[in-house]
Design an enzyme around this catalytic site. Structure first.
Site, PDB file in Angstrom:
ATOM      1  N   HIS B 155    -140.990  90.174 -51.635  1.00 51.76           N
ATOM      2  CA  HIS B 155    -140.526  91.377 -52.700  1.00 51.76           C
ATOM      3  C   HIS B 155    -139.168  91.961 -51.993  1.00 51.76           C
ATOM      4  O   HIS B 155    -138.824  92.947 -52.004  1.00 51.76           O
ATOM      5  CB  HIS B 155    -141.580  92.303 -52.505  1.00 51.76           C
ATOM      6  CG  HIS B 155    -142.954  92.182 -53.264  1.00 51.76           C
ATOM      7  ND1 HIS B 155    -143.217  92.549 -54.199  1.00 51.76           N
ATOM      8  CD2 HIS B 155    -143.904  91.296 -52.537  1.00 51.76           C
ATOM      9  CE1 HIS B 155    -144.487  92.105 -54.652  1.00 51.76           C
ATOM     10  NE2 HIS B 155    -145.054  91.298 -53.587  1.00 51.76           N
ATOM     11  N   SER B 279    -110.011  87.546 -52.507  1.00 49.16           N
ATOM     12  CA  SER B 279    -109.990  88.964 -53.359  1.00 49.16           C
ATOM     13  C   SER B 279    -108.390  89.279 -53.169  1.00 49.16           C
ATOM     14  O   SER B 279    -107.759  89.087 -52.489  1.00 49.16           O
ATOM     15  CB  SER B 279    -110.669  90.020 -52.763  1.00 49.16           C
ATOM     16  OG  SER B 279    -110.035  91.167 -53.199  1.00 49.16           O
TER      17      SER B 279
END
Lengths: 868, 448
Positions: B155, B279
């Site tokens: 989870h 970037s």
């Protein structure tokens, strides 16, 4: 409908035998649908809805004399599923493979044969089932609309609450640049609002009837088809379609697409929460309820169970939406394959969506924000997060290409050597020559590099209020980037009112509410700007605002008018606008009116921003009612007190002795009297006073016997005539008196171009707005007479709020006054310094000070860090 | 004009590979059709169905270089058939005497389907080759990290310790099943067809079957007893197996993506390369680009596979609507799959693993890591349900009070004497609690 023995083992087994779809599961069904929406689609509701449509058809046909009224009446009277032999219907559907005829047969069997002949007269099965399906979806849409609206409201609250909580922004799963949590949530909010618009658009398109007969020609209705369709639609509250749409299923595809958008956006939000709740990040958590179990084997686990469910439901809805595109390709005049597909896609997707809405609401309502982890993560990456900011700063002194290369190289080195980016940058000589390490650290502070995050999230909150919480009498417009104007048009008396926000880059906006005949939006706009100036002067993270109505303050209905206005702008009062009294309003009446509208206080926004309970807030606010000086309460004296302190400090800068300086005051209203009380307290005497009728000038050095006059109520001096101690003159004489300090505490334009030449003061303190006209001020400056801008002396309200709410515990009135005194002194000192340093006027110095003042982001609007 | 990422000239091979594109190159495909026509003519001559001279001419001319390409292009613009322009050009090149014997007795779809099978054969070769290379790499990694402890997550939350080797062994076993599927698939689907317009050998009659077997045999394919013009299960199975394989790779890529998050930093894709900037705005960024591309490729392949499945629904004896949907999907799907495999190889080559960070993350969770162990221990002494309740309460207490589980355990009066020094020792060394991880890894590697 649940029988007593519903949960007995035998009954349970019998029930579950034939109910194998997960939404029907007694155990897990709750995770895939809600009772509310299941009822809409239940077997019996579905049959009953078909019968309701048949009844509407029969009644409409009777109205148009297509069938006998008696037949329509009997059809209606016998039109309940519970009257029918349901077992027969079930068997016959299996045998005949027809979905409607068995129901009609069972129905006909309990009515006279004459009436029975007119049942389902001229319609085709799909007419009935399609129309019923639309009615069904109308009920679902109502639920979706209601829940989505609530979710939007919760998101707006969260966006506001966390508008300035700085956190790591991530792209490509890597730390990128700082953002605020508010901005992240504002983006969710914006998306949900667009989905809401889509839902509304779809609702308009989808809610139409279907009644066109076997191949869509209305052949059986002869020439009455069109009017029958129109009346039939009206009876069911549906729109009339242009043509038959048996084989044009685009409406349902649109509906499912909208559900897929809504749940898709939720899945995005849920996934963000899942990602940010991972142990390494720990910034957000979905609420974990008492009794919930994370894992069968690991007692410590708290899993993001609800978010995972939302994610799954979204996938299921998406699957049904994409299936539905196949139903667009229907063949010829009718193609039941589409309908059969819809019975699955529409039903299941509606159940899943309603469940997702319920779950999303519960997650957002209880969303856990772990500020400590957010700050920790931010600090860990603070220097790399600011690589862009550093690059920009470097490129101011180096060229752009070089700047990028230096930061890039330093990034690689810092990653490889596990040192800080700034340390690595400082290792380049070229950088060392131009920057200090502390300067770079300052640039790298992530909370300095959040762009317009706060403004944008607050803007979104206002947009959501505008969309969901305002009445029709309100319109909203933005002027430029920062001004938001709410216009109110009174439905009863047709007057106009406005609430003007000057900027939204903080959580709170404050400003008074006035009642004034001839008031305009533009006047309020400049007053709101003035409020912003006061806030900035005081260094408060609060935006300026102002509200008011163009209304006769003497009118008998004034309170009712204010009440309607306050009610209309209530959503803003509840969320960000802290209202004060202003021209022709008092705090008492505003409070009273607000309470009558169900708003506990016109300053309730402060309570919310300060994180106070209502009781605590009231207790804190009531300090304003305590006596501060003699019989003057803090609330009444605060504005005048700051005017007095401004005068006192200017006196200091003029190098005059306190007990030998002459002070003249124009006005004898609350502001002027409070100023006098403040000055007397400081040991000053008053040389001259004027009211609306006359001017009193002292002939003695000890000043006027003003103490005894202060007891009179109203805005006028007691009736006086000249004595040896003072002379009574014409009221215009005041500004002409030779004096050291002239305080203008009454009206606009007190010193203007015609009387400015007679002014004999060394300094002027305007307590009232625009007491000195701009052209007069120019002349005064030329004559070297100091003029303090009115927003400086007028900042007592803002300053007092800071003192009242800024302390951790309830302050005493002395503490508040003391704070205001020190704050005013230091403010005047700074302005004088500015004015001397740059050789500019006090007004110019104030504007410069305000412009350059940096207001740091703060969690609460009012907070005093240390004892001043 | 290059208008898709597959064909881009400047941004070459971001979502494709040279090898993959070569298989589906338009001219290669036409050459493949010509090869089928030539083999057909040759075999028909051998069986006495057409004159030897004609077959010789057809074989000689069945090369794209010998045909009038401009004419073929012009014919395609006018015509509505997918192969006639090529056959016409071949006929014309062969001259009057052989023209009538070109494409004798078969139908367009025979050629196109058989051609496509030849392509899939090549694709499967690449897929198997690369999948096996990945398998080898994973084996090496599983061995290398068999004992490297790290936190296991369920989870998205910390659960219990595992070893990185175990995680990789799971990938490995999954990948191996796909390799098996590919192998099994090859024996089934590489079948051509040459049975004429409605699959009845209407022209070739009784000789049809032997002709078809011989021709397909020469081409390296099997033949089918019955036409599969409208039975597309083989193609669907190909697409299903390939999509499954790629989605497993995407699962692995996503795991690498997750574990290379700045907040986790247990792995990283390719360290900074002096010249490869991630970037345009943020100089510090090193983005997991390859693993992201993998996920993108898998999404497209999933969508394309849906189209292929939809194309199974043919009508009557031939249904071009379904067939053409397949034509648009199969080349893309195959090229993307080959790109995904190549990407995965590059990703694994440049993968950095940080065992220290794994250890640090593991330790950061403190003694909660031992909760299952403690539950087992306590269950033996006070019963399972009581132990479960007790530990649940104590872990909640530890979380809300922000103190260690250990101190909660020690200060709980009911547990006095039940927890031994050995247990506390366990809490401090979560790497003791990796269960059978190591031997599972050995076992998985051992099976070949």
């Amino acid at each position: 409908m649940r029988a007593e023995n519903y949960f007995s083992p035998i009954a349970l087994e019998a029930q579950s035998l034939l109910r194998s779809h997960i939404t029907d599961s007694l155990f897990f069904g709750d995770g895939y649908g809600t009772d509310e929406v299941k009822k809409i689609f239940s077997d019996f509701s579905r049959l009953q809805r078909w019968m309701d449509v048949e009844i509407a058809l029969a009644k409409t046909q009777a109205d148009l004399n297509i069938i006998p009224v008696s037949a329509a009446n009997e059809i209606e009277r016998k039109g309940k599923v519970s009257y029918l032999n349901v077992e027969y219907i079930q068997q016959q559907i299996q045998k005949t493979k027809h979905s409607l005829i068995p129901l009609l047969k069972a129905w006909q069997s309990i009515m006279s044969s004459e009436s029975g002949d007119y049942l389902h007269f001229g319609a085709t099965t799909q007419d009935i089932q399609d129309t019923a399906q639309v009615l069904e979806l109308r009920e679902v849409i109502n639920i979706v609309e209601r829940d989505l609206k609530e979710i939007i409201k919760i998101l707006a609250k969260l966006a506001k609450k966390y508008s300035s909580l700085v956190m790591v922004g991530r792209t490509h799963a890597k730390h990128a640049m700082p953002v605020t949590l508010g901005l992240k949530i504002a983006i969710w909010l914006d998306e949900c609002m667009r989905n809401y618009d889509r839902l509304m658009q779809c609702k308009k398109t989808i809610l139409v009837s279907q009644l066109f007969g076997g191949v869509g020609t209305m052949a059986a209705f002869q020439d009455k088809g069109a009017v029958l369709l129109k009346n039939f639609s009206k009876k069911l509250g549906l729109e009339t379609p242009n043509t038959c749409w048996h084989s044009a299923r685009d409406r349902f595809v649109e509906y499912l697409s909208v559900l897929a958008f809504i749940t898709g956006s939720f899945a995005k939000i849920a996934n963000e929460i899942i990602q940010l709740s991972k142990d390494e990040i720990g910034e957000l958590d979905e609420p974990f309820y008492e009794g919930q179990i994370g894992s069968t084997t690991m007692p410590h686990k708290k899993n993001p169970e609800i978010c995972e469910r939302i994610f799954t439901l979204a996938k299921l809805v998406k699957g049904h939406a994409s299936l539905s595109f196949d139903s667009l390709i229907a063949e010829h005049e009718r193609d039941y394959r589409a309908v059969r597909l819809e019975w699955v896609t529409l039903t299941d997707a509606s159940l899943y969506t309603c469940c997702a809405l319920k779950l999303m609401k519960s997650v957002l309502q209880g969303l856990v924000v772990n500020k400590n982890n957010i700050i920790k993560n931010l600090e860990k990456s603070s220097d790399i997060l600011s690589s862009e900011a550093i690059r920009f700063s470097l490129s101011k002194k180096l060229d752009k290409k070089n700047a990028f290369d230096y930061v890039y190289k330093a990034s690689i080195q810092s990653l490889n050597k596990k040192t800080s980016l700034i340390k690595e940058l400082m290792s380049f000589d070229k950088i060392k020559e131009q920057f200090t390490e502390s300067a770079l650290n300052e640039i790298a502070n992530p909370s300095k590099y959040i762009g317009s995050s706060v403004l944008m999230s607050n803007n979104m909150v206002c947009k959501s209020i505008e969309k969901f919480e305002l009445s029709q009498d309100i319109s909203v417009k933005y002027i430029g980037q920062k001004t938001l104007i709410i216009t109110y048009k009174d439905p009863l008396e047709k007057f106009e009112g406005w609430l003007v926000f000057d900027g939204l880059d903080h959580g709170l906006s404050a400003g008074g509410m006035r009642v004034q005949k001839g008031l305009t939006q533009f006047a309020l706009q400049s007053m709101a700007e003035n409020m912003t100036k006061k806030m900035r002067l005081c260094g408060l993270p609060v935006n300026g605002a102002k509200s008011g109505i163009d209304y006769d303050p003497a009118s008998f209905d004034k309170k009712l008018a204010i009440g309607r206005f306050i009610k209309a702008i209530a959503p803003f009062i509840q969320s960000r606008y802290s209202m004060g009294s202003d021209l022709n309003t008092t705090m008492e009446e505003l409070t009273q009116i607000a309470i009558a509208q169900g708003i506990p206080s016109v300053k309730i926004a402060i309570a919310k921003e300060q994180n106070y309970t209502l009781d605590y807030f009231h207790a804190r606010e009531s300090i304003l009612n305590k006596m501060a000086i003699q019989n003057w309460s803090l609330g009444r004296i605060r504005a005048g007190y700051v005017v007095a302190m401004c005068a006192a400090r200017l006196r200091h800068h003029l190098h005059l002795e306190a007990n030998k300086s002459k002070i003249s005051i124009q006005g004898f209203g609350v502001l002027a009297k409070a100023t006098i009380v403040g000055l007397l307290q400081e040991g000053y005497s008053i040389h001259a006073i004027s009211d609306a009728h006359c001017c009193v000038v002292s002939t003695q050095s000890k000043g006027l016997p003003v103490q005894q006059w202060l007891q009179t109520s109203g805005n006028t001096l007691p009736k006086l005539s000249s004595t040896k101690d003072y002379w009574v003159l014409d009221r215009e004489a005041l500004v002409q008196q030779p004096t050291d300090l002239l305080i203008l505490a009454a009206i606009e334009n007190a010193v203007h171009i015609d009387n400015v030449d007679f002014v004999q003061a060394k300094a002027i303190v305007p307590g009232a707005n625009l007491a000195v006209t701009p052209d007069a001020e120019k002349i005064l400056n030329q004559r070297n007479i100091l003029v303090l801008p009115s927003f400086v002396a007028g900042s007592g309200g803002s300053m007092s709020m800071q003192a009242l709410f800024g302390y951790k515990n309830h302050p005493s009135t002395e503490q508040v006054l003391n704070y205001m005194r020190k704050k005013t002194f230091s403010l005047v000192d700074e302005l004088m310094l500015f004015s001397q340093k740059y050789r500019i006027t006090l007004t110019e110095a104030s504007e410069k000070y305000i412009h350059e003042k940096k207001i740091p982001y703060a969690e609460k609007p009012y907070e005093i860090e240390e004892e001043m | 004009m290059a208008v898709t990422y597959i064909d881009y000239d400047i941004q070459e091979n971001i979502f494709s590979t040279e090898e993959g594109k070569a298989i589906f190159d338009e001219k290669s495909r036409i050459e493949r059709w010509l090869l089928i026509e030539a083999t057909l003519a040759e075999t028909q001559a051998e069986l006495g169905i057409i004159p030897k001279e004609a077959a010789g001419l057809i074989k000689f001319h069945a090369k794209l270089g010998k045909l009038d390409l401009e004419k073929i292009r012009a014919d395609y613009r006018k015509g509505k058939n997918s192969i006639i322009p090529v056959i016409k050009a071949l006929g014309q090149a062969c001259g009057h005497s052989a023209e009538d014997w070109v494409h004798y007795g078969i139908t367009t779809q025979d050629v196109v389907d058989t051609g496509q099978m030849l392509e899939l054969k090549k694709v499967l070769f690449v897929v198997e080759r690369d999948a096996c290379s990945i398998e080898k790499k994973l084996i090496l990694m599983a061995k290398q990290y068999a004992k490297t402890p790290m936190i296991g997550r369920t989870h998205g939350q910390y659960a219990l310790p595992i070893t990185l080797g175990l995680k990789i062994a799971v990938w490995l076993s999954e990948l191996r099943r796909h390799i098996e599927r590919v192998n099994s698939l090859k024996t089934r689907i590489l079948v051509g067809q040459l049975s004429g317009a409605v699959g009845t050998f209407s022209v070739l009659g009784s000789q049809g079957k032997i002709l078809s077997e011989t021709v397909l045999n020469k081409l390296g394919l099997k033949s089918s007893a019955v036409a599969w013009h409208v039975a597309r299960d083989n193609i669907a199975e190909f697409s299903a197996v390939v999509s499954m394989l790629v989605n497993t790779l995407a699962k692995i890529a996503n795991e690498i993506f997750q574990l290379s998050k700045t907040d986790v930093q247990e792995m990283a894709e390719l360290a900074f390369d002096e010249n490869a900037m991630s970037s345009s705005a943020m100089p510090h960024k090193n983005n997991p680009v390859l693993s992201q591309r993998m996920v993108v490729l898998s999404r497209h392949i999933r969508a394309l596979h849906t189209v292929v499945l939809e194309s199974m629904v043919h009508e009557h004896e031939r249904d071009p609507r379904a067939l053409w949907s397949e034509w648009l999907s199969i080349p893309q799907l195959s090229i993307y799959a080959m790109a995904a495999l190549e990407n995965m190889l590059r990703l694994l080559d440049g993968l950095r693993v940080y065992p220290e960070k794994m250890q640090a993350n593991l330790m950061s969770y403190g003694d909660f890591i031992a909760s299952e162990y403690l539950m087992l221990k306590l269950s033996k002494k006070i019963g399972k349900s009581k132990a479960q309740k007790k530990l649940h309460d104590l872990t909640s207490l530890a979380v809300t009070k922000n103190i260690s589980l250990r101190s909660c355990l020690m200060s709980d009066s009911e547990l006095t004497g039940l927890i031994e020094d050995e247990d506390f020792n366990f809490m401090e060394n979560p790497s003791h609690y990796i269960g059978m991880s190591e031997s599972i890894v050995e076992e998985v590697i051992g099976v070949n």
